[in-house]
Design a protein around this motif. Structure first.
Motif, PDB file in Angstrom:
ATOM      1  N   PRO A  20      37.873  34.140  47.771  1.00 31.94           N
ATOM      2  CA  PRO A  20      36.666  33.667  47.102  1.00 31.94           C
ATOM      3  C   PRO A  20      36.615  34.062  45.635  1.00 31.94           C
ATOM      4  CG  PRO A  20      36.135  34.628  49.232  1.00 31.94           C
ATOM      5  CD  PRO A  20      37.554  34.967  48.945  1.00 31.94           C
ATOM      6  N   SER A  21      37.063  35.309  45.334  1.00 35.19           N
ATOM      7  CA  SER A  21      37.049  35.762  43.951  1.00 35.19           C
ATOM      8  C   SER A  21      37.989  34.931  43.096  1.00 35.19           C
ATOM      9  CB  SER A  21      37.439  37.240  43.886  1.00 35.19           C
ATOM     10  OG  SER A  21      37.560  37.658  42.561  1.00 35.19           O
ATOM     11  N   GLN A  22      39.192  34.620  43.608  1.00 32.22           N
ATOM     12  CA  GLN A  22      40.155  33.841  42.862  1.00 32.22           C
ATOM     13  C   GLN A  22      39.670  32.418  42.669  1.00 32.22           C
ATOM     14  OE1 GLN A  22      43.628  34.408  45.255  1.00 32.22           O
ATOM     15  NE2 GLN A  22      44.111  36.400  44.361  1.00 32.22           N
ATOM     16  N   ALA A  23      39.009  31.857  43.695  1.00 33.53           N
ATOM     17  CA  ALA A  23      38.480  30.507  43.591  1.00 33.53           C
ATOM     18  C   ALA A  23      37.402  30.437  42.528  1.00 33.53           C
ATOM     19  CB  ALA A  23      37.921  30.053  44.940  1.00 33.53           C
ATOM     20  N   ALA A  24      36.550  31.477  42.481  1.00 36.00           N
ATOM     21  CA  ALA A  24      35.487  31.514  41.475  1.00 36.00           C
ATOM     22  C   ALA A  24      36.075  31.589  40.078  1.00 36.00           C
ATOM     23  CB  ALA A  24      34.574  32.709  41.726  1.00 36.00           C
ATOM     24  N   THR A  25      37.194  32.349  39.940  1.00 31.22           N
ATOM     25  CA  THR A  25      37.841  32.457  38.640  1.00 31.22           C
ATOM     26  C   THR A  25      38.368  31.110  38.184  1.00 31.22           C
ATOM     27  OG1 THR A  25      38.438  34.772  38.945  1.00 31.22           O
ATOM     28  CG2 THR A  25      39.806  33.501  37.440  1.00 31.22           C
ATOM     29  N   ARG A  26      39.002  30.341  39.106  1.00 32.69           N
ATOM     30  CA  ARG A  26      39.553  29.042  38.747  1.00 32.69           C
ATOM     31  C   ARG A  26      38.459  28.045  38.399  1.00 32.69           C
ATOM     32  NH1 ARG A  26      43.181  30.302  43.001  1.00 32.69           N
ATOM     33  NH2 ARG A  26      41.883  29.156  44.486  1.00 32.69           N
ATOM     34  N   LEU A  46      30.807  42.092  24.609  1.00 35.18           N
ATOM     35  CA  LEU A  46      29.390  42.066  24.940  1.00 35.18           C
ATOM     36  C   LEU A  46      28.981  40.608  25.112  1.00 35.18           C
ATOM     37  CD1 LEU A  46      26.630  43.548  25.216  1.00 35.18           C
ATOM     38  CD2 LEU A  46      26.352  43.216  22.744  1.00 35.18           C
ATOM     39  N   ASP A  47      28.398  40.272  26.257  1.00 31.72           N
ATOM     40  CA  ASP A  47      27.959  38.904  26.542  1.00 31.72           C
ATOM     41  C   ASP A  47      26.433  38.868  26.556  1.00 31.72           C
ATOM     42  OD1 ASP A  47      27.692  36.291  27.293  1.00 31.72           O
ATOM     43  OD2 ASP A  47      28.691  36.486  29.231  1.00 31.72           O
ATOM     44  N   LEU A  48      25.857  38.177  25.572  1.00 29.96           N
ATOM     45  CA  LEU A  48      24.401  38.099  25.434  1.00 29.96           C
ATOM     46  C   LEU A  48      23.876  36.896  26.210  1.00 29.96           C
ATOM     47  CD1 LEU A  48      24.220  38.739  21.581  1.00 29.96           C
ATOM     48  CD2 LEU A  48      24.046  40.423  23.442  1.00 29.96           C
ATOM     49  N   GLY A  49      22.906  37.142  27.087  1.00 27.44           N
ATOM     50  CA  GLY A  49      22.464  36.078  27.982  1.00 27.44           C
ATOM     51  C   GLY A  49      23.569  35.761  28.961  1.00 27.44           C
ATOM     52  N   CYS A  50      24.085  36.797  29.620  1.00 24.99           N
ATOM     53  CA  CYS A  50      25.303  36.672  30.431  1.00 24.99           C
ATOM     54  C   CYS A  50      25.111  35.920  31.737  1.00 24.99           C
ATOM     55  CB  CYS A  50      25.889  38.055  30.713  1.00 24.99           C
ATOM     56  SG  CYS A  50      24.867  39.109  31.769  1.00 24.99           S
ATOM     57  N   ASP A  52      24.810  34.907  35.396  1.00 25.56           N
ATOM     58  CA  ASP A  52      25.244  35.546  36.642  1.00 25.56           C
ATOM     59  C   ASP A  52      26.540  36.336  36.483  1.00 25.56           C
ATOM     60  OD1 ASP A  52      27.161  33.589  36.424  1.00 25.56           O
ATOM     61  OD2 ASP A  52      26.634  32.521  38.257  1.00 25.56           O
ATOM     62  N   GLY A  53      26.990  36.507  35.241  1.00 23.69           N
ATOM     63  CA  GLY A  53      28.174  37.343  34.987  1.00 23.69           C
ATOM     64  C   GLY A  53      29.505  36.642  35.153  1.00 23.69           C
ATOM     65  N   THR A  54      29.496  35.304  35.237  1.00 23.71           N
ATOM     66  CA  THR A  54      30.733  34.558  35.471  1.00 23.71           C
ATOM     67  C   THR A  54      31.798  34.850  34.427  1.00 23.71           C
ATOM     68  OG1 THR A  54      29.605  32.748  36.607  1.00 23.71           O
ATOM     69  CG2 THR A  54      31.738  32.240  35.621  1.00 23.71           C
ATOM     70  N   LEU A  55      31.427  34.781  33.144  1.00 27.81           N
ATOM     71  CA  LEU A  55      32.410  34.984  32.082  1.00 27.81           C
ATOM     72  C   LEU A  55      32.949  36.403  32.085  1.00 27.81           C
ATOM     73  CD1 LEU A  55      33.954  34.042  29.578  1.00 27.81           C
ATOM     74  CD2 LEU A  55      31.943  34.649  28.211  1.00 27.81           C
ATOM     75  N   LEU A  56      32.070  37.386  32.190  1.00 26.12           N
ATOM     76  CA  LEU A  56      32.525  38.782  32.155  1.00 26.12           C
ATOM     77  C   LEU A  56      33.399  39.120  33.358  1.00 26.12           C
ATOM     78  CD1 LEU A  56      29.343  40.638  30.850  1.00 26.12           C
ATOM     79  CD2 LEU A  56      31.537  40.373  29.672  1.00 26.12           C
ATOM     80  N   ALA A  57      33.066  38.570  34.518  1.00 25.60           N
ATOM     81  CA  ALA A  57      33.900  38.808  35.704  1.00 25.60           C
ATOM     82  C   ALA A  57      35.285  38.194  35.513  1.00 25.60           C
ATOM     83  CB  ALA A  57      33.216  38.237  36.942  1.00 25.60           C
ATOM     84  N   TYR A  58      35.316  37.009  34.926  1.00 26.27           N
ATOM     85  CA  TYR A  58      36.595  36.347  34.642  1.00 26.27           C
ATOM     86  C   TYR A  58      37.425  37.183  33.661  1.00 26.27           C
ATOM     87  CZ  TYR A  58      39.825  32.749  32.904  1.00 26.27           C
ATOM     88  OH  TYR A  58      40.943  32.056  32.532  1.00 26.27           O
ATOM     89  N   ASP A  74      15.597  38.215  36.297  1.00 24.82           N
ATOM     90  CA  ASP A  74      15.832  39.133  37.417  1.00 24.82           C
ATOM     91  C   ASP A  74      16.931  38.633  38.354  1.00 24.82           C
ATOM     92  OD1 ASP A  74      13.852  40.864  36.543  1.00 24.82           O
ATOM     93  OD2 ASP A  74      12.299  40.028  37.833  1.00 24.82           O
ATOM     94  N   ALA A  75      16.834  37.372  38.769  1.00 23.77           N
ATOM     95  CA  ALA A  75      17.790  36.835  39.738  1.00 23.77           C
ATOM     96  C   ALA A  75      19.205  36.825  39.172  1.00 23.77           C
ATOM     97  CB  ALA A  75      17.375  35.429  40.161  1.00 23.77           C
ATOM     98  N   ARG A  76      19.339  36.489  37.893  1.00 22.74           N
ATOM     99  CA  ARG A  76      20.662  36.462  37.275  1.00 22.74           C
ATOM    100  C   ARG A  76      21.236  37.861  37.115  1.00 22.74           C
ATOM    101  NH1 ARG A  76      19.528  31.884  32.571  1.00 22.74           N
ATOM    102  NH2 ARG A  76      19.394  30.102  33.999  1.00 22.74           N
ATOM    103  N   VAL A  77      20.381  38.826  36.809  1.00 17.79           N
ATOM    104  CA  VAL A  77      20.849  40.216  36.725  1.00 17.79           C
ATOM    105  C   VAL A  77      21.413  40.653  38.066  1.00 17.79           C
ATOM    106  CG1 VAL A  77      20.100  42.613  36.472  1.00 17.79           C
ATOM    107  CG2 VAL A  77      19.312  40.892  34.838  1.00 17.79           C
ATOM    108  N   ILE A  78      20.712  40.350  39.137  1.00 17.06           N
ATOM    109  CA  ILE A  78      21.170  40.731  40.478  1.00 17.06           C
ATOM    110  C   ILE A  78      22.510  40.065  40.785  1.00 17.06           C
ATOM    111  CG2 ILE A  78      20.666  40.493  42.945  1.00 17.06           C
ATOM    112  CD1 ILE A  78      17.674  40.792  42.168  1.00 17.06           C
ATOM    113  N   SER A  79      22.643  38.772  40.451  1.00 13.11           N
ATOM    114  CA  SER A  79      23.902  38.060  40.696  1.00 13.11           C
ATOM    115  C   SER A  79      25.053  38.686  39.919  1.00 13.11           C
ATOM    116  CB  SER A  79      23.754  36.587  40.307  1.00 13.11           C
ATOM    117  OG  SER A  79      22.810  35.934  41.122  1.00 13.11           O
ATOM    118  N   ALA A  80      24.791  39.073  38.670  1.00 11.49           N
ATOM    119  CA  ALA A  80      25.831  39.686  37.853  1.00 11.49           C
ATOM    120  C   ALA A  80      26.259  41.041  38.423  1.00 11.49           C
ATOM    121  CB  ALA A  80      25.343  39.846  36.413  1.00 11.49           C
TER     122      ALA A  80
END
Length: 223
Positions: A20-26, A46-50, A52-58, A74-80
């Protein structure tokens, strides 16, 4: 079960957990992939307005960056956080006083600049905290926008999907508008990429692109 079969089973489970992690990266968006290509491996980001954290995780998984995000929702912070991304919950309009001068190598503001009340201030702050800044925003110069205005209506497109009365976009600009502001703030533009529907646009980008992505160098980098 033999030891060989046990090890094989464990390896299969490990690959299933990683899938799942690799699929999300692709599945990263083309504009985010372009941003990632401008960031050096092992650098501080530093990612401003990050979101769900997709870019930083990648960037963490593919380029081993040391990353941190700022997000207010709040919801996006939790996802990140669930992605293992370090996040500070804060409203960007309050500035970046938490961060030191040139603390990062790159700072990213993806598809948020047009919603900021204090555009010049956030760009100056980005130039203060990092050597390179990367911003993306909807291109108001996209040619169908002009036809919408000629018909007496505000444009509604893929990158600008809101009606005039409920849009979060308060500072719309064209590519030349942003370049003029960058020059005023002494931000040296090093890279530009433009997109339309997820595809990169090379020809007549000012008219044919719906999204612009710029990379600039801070004037503090030369000191």
């Amino acid at each position: 079960m033999s030891e060989t079969r046990t090890l094989a089973a464990r390896d299969a489970l490990r690959r299933a957990d990683e899938a799942p992690s690799q699929a999300a990266t692709r599945a990263i968006r083309p504009d985010l992939a372009r941003i990632a290509s401008w960031i050096d491996s092992g650098s501080r980001v530093l990612d401003l307005g990050c979101g769900d954290g997709t870019l930083l995780a990648y960037l963490r998984d593919q380029k081993q960056v040391e990353g941190a995000g700022v997000e207010f929702d709040d919801a996006r912070v939790i996802s990140a956080v669930r992605r293992g991304v370090r996040v500070i919950q804060q409203n960007l309009e309050e500035g970046l006083a938490l961060f030191d001068d040139q603390q990062f190598d790159s700072v990213v503001l993806s598809q948020t600049l047009q919603a900021m009340h204090h555009t010049e201030h956030i760009l100056r702050e980005m130039a203060r905290v990092a050597r390179y800044g990367i911003v993306s925003f909807p291109n108001f110069g996209y040619w169908p926008h002009g036809f919408s205005i000629l018909r007496g209506r505000m444009p509604v497109t893929g990158e600008m999907p809101y009606q005039w009365y409920d849009t979060p976009n308060i500072h719309l600009c064209t590519l030349k508008d942003f370049e003029a502001l960058a020059a005023k703030l002494k931000l040296r533009i090093t890279h530009l990429a433009t997109f339309n529907g997820g595809k990169e646009v090379k020809f007549l980008a000012g008219w044919r692109s719906t999204l612009a992505v710029y990379r600039f160098e801070s004037p503090m980098a030369a000191k």
